[in-house]
Motif scaffolding. Structure first.
Motif, PDB file in Angstrom:
ATOM      1  N   THR A 283      -2.747   7.043   5.184  1.00 59.81           N
ATOM      2  CA  THR A 283      -2.928   5.930   4.264  1.00 59.81           C
ATOM      3  C   THR A 283      -4.411   5.692   4.062  1.00 59.81           C
ATOM      4  O   THR A 283      -5.240   6.140   4.859  1.00 59.81           O
ATOM      5  CB  THR A 283      -2.247   4.648   4.799  1.00 59.81           C
ATOM      6  N   SER A 284      -4.753   4.975   2.987  1.00 59.69           N
ATOM      7  CA  SER A 284      -6.128   4.533   2.771  1.00 59.69           C
ATOM      8  C   SER A 284      -6.312   3.079   3.178  1.00 59.69           C
ATOM      9  O   SER A 284      -7.423   2.548   3.091  1.00 59.69           O
ATOM     10  CB  SER A 284      -6.501   4.693   1.288  1.00 59.69           C
ATOM     11  N   ASP A 285      -5.246   2.443   3.640  1.00 58.28           N
ATOM     12  CA  ASP A 285      -5.253   1.026   4.017  1.00 58.28           C
ATOM     13  C   ASP A 285      -5.578   0.910   5.506  1.00 58.28           C
ATOM     14  O   ASP A 285      -4.750   1.233   6.361  1.00 58.28           O
ATOM     15  CB  ASP A 285      -3.884   0.419   3.706  1.00 58.28           C
TER      16      ASP A 285
ATOM     17  N   SER B 286      -3.045   1.122   8.761  1.00 54.03           N
ATOM     18  CA  SER B 286      -3.260   2.186   9.742  1.00 54.03           C
ATOM     19  C   SER B 286      -3.363   1.611  11.149  1.00 54.03           C
ATOM     20  O   SER B 286      -2.773   2.145  12.097  1.00 54.03           O
ATOM     21  CB  SER B 286      -4.527   2.969   9.391  1.00 54.03           C
TER      22      SER B 286
ATOM     23  N   SER C  49       0.837  -1.201   0.000  1.00 54.46           N
ATOM     24  CA  SER C  49       0.000   0.000   0.000  1.00 54.46           C
ATOM     25  C   SER C  49       0.866   1.243   0.000  1.00 54.46           C
ATOM     26  O   SER C  49       2.009   1.229   0.458  1.00 54.46           O
ATOM     27  CB  SER C  49      -0.899   0.014   1.236  1.00 54.46           C
TER      28      SER C  49
ATOM     29  N   PRO D  60      -6.779  12.118  -2.265  1.00 50.43           N
ATOM     30  CA  PRO D  60      -8.128  11.730  -1.829  1.00 50.43           C
ATOM     31  C   PRO D  60      -8.141  10.416  -1.060  1.00 50.43           C
ATOM     32  O   PRO D  60      -7.273   9.559  -1.228  1.00 50.43           O
ATOM     33  CB  PRO D  60      -8.894  11.590  -3.153  1.00 50.43           C
ATOM     34  N   ASP D  61      -9.131  10.284  -0.191  1.00 52.27           N
ATOM     35  CA  ASP D  61      -9.451   9.020   0.486  1.00 52.27           C
ATOM     36  C   ASP D  61      -8.327   8.495   1.375  1.00 52.27           C
ATOM     37  O   ASP D  61      -8.144   7.289   1.511  1.00 52.27           O
ATOM     38  CB  ASP D  61      -9.837   7.943  -0.544  1.00 52.27           C
ATOM     39  N   VAL D  62      -7.549   9.389   1.984  1.00 51.40           N
ATOM     40  CA  VAL D  62      -6.561   8.958   2.969  1.00 51.40           C
ATOM     41  C   VAL D  62      -6.926   9.563   4.319  1.00 51.40           C
ATOM     42  O   VAL D  62      -7.655  10.555   4.404  1.00 51.40           O
ATOM     43  CB  VAL D  62      -5.118   9.379   2.591  1.00 51.40           C
ATOM     44  N   TYR D  63      -6.437   8.959   5.370  1.00 48.49           N
ATOM     45  CA  TYR D  63      -6.682   9.469   6.717  1.00 48.49           C
ATOM     46  C   TYR D  63      -5.451   9.181   7.557  1.00 48.49           C
ATOM     47  O   TYR D  63      -4.619   8.332   7.224  1.00 48.49           O
ATOM     48  CB  TYR D  63      -7.931   8.837   7.328  1.00 48.49           C
TER      49      TYR D  63
END
Length: 224
Positions: free
Chosen positions: A53-55, A59, A2, A34-37
């Protein structure tokens, strides 16, 4: 494998993408992926490395306290740390929410960091020193409370590393991406050999760092 994003979070930036109530700076002002935290948090008044990461599984592996990923902080404190104070921090101190785990603590030279904006306020009559503190837990404002407990108020707090990921080369507001794999907790990094041919696998990581199939990309975080 990832993608993971390493951001140098500046001082007074929220570790979230919106702030509807007060209009403070957030991660959205510095990274437009987009779509990461964020994998974990970093206080509004602290600086340094933040991983995104978006994984979800990655995370969790990074941020969950039970995974014991070491976090390295450079801490500017007011006063002169003596051996007794450093020994107490290393052994663990009693906070309101219980004893802290033993930490790695040492005096260091001032790290090569840009001046904080706004600058740290110093008292001319009191010296300041820098400590490197490595902990494997993440209580609320833990490092600040630890140094205050031994009479050394924290003036500036910069997270320099999380597990194998380091702040190296990133200015405040900048980020880069890397291909990251699940970090291995330190106590599991070198399992005991079993059998005559143990330890010869080709998939072993070197130096505890995640592999990368391409050089990291660097981007300025601030919008023009």
């Amino acid at each position: 494998m990832s993608l993971i994003y390493l951001l140098h979070k500046p001082y007074r930036v929220l570790t979230q993408f919106t702030d509807r109530d007060q209009g403070r700076q957030t991660l959205a002002d510095f990274i437009d992926v987009p779509d990461v935290y964020a994998a974990g948090r970093l206080d509004y008044d602290s600086e340094g490395l933040l991983l995104l990461t978006s994984d979800g599984a990655l995370s969790h592996q990074i941020a969950h306290p039970k995974k014991k990923q070491p976090k390295t902080y450079w801490v500017q404190v007011e006063g002169a740390p003596d051996e007794q104070a450093i020994a107490a921090l290393r052994a663990g101190v009693e906070l309101k929410d219980g004893m802290t785990r033993p930490a790695q603590v040492r005096l260091i030279d001032p790290p090569a960091l840009p001046e904080r904006q706004p600058p740290v306020r110093f008292r001319a009559s009191i010296p300041t020193h820098w400590l490197e503190i490595i902990i494997s837990e993440g209580r609320n404002r833990q490092v600040r409370r630890m140094t205050a407990h031994v009479g050394l108020p924290t003036l500036r707090l910069v997270r320099a590393a999380i597990g194998p990921w380091k702040l190296d080369g990133l200015a405040p507001g900048e980020w880069r991406s890397e291909e990251g794999e699940m970090p291995v907790p330190p106590r599991q990094a070198r399992p005991p050999a079993r059998g005559r041919n143990a330890g010869g696998g080709s998939g072993e990581r070197k130096n505890g760092r995640p592999s990368s199939s391409r050089p990291p990309s660097h981007k300025k975080g601030r919008k023009s």
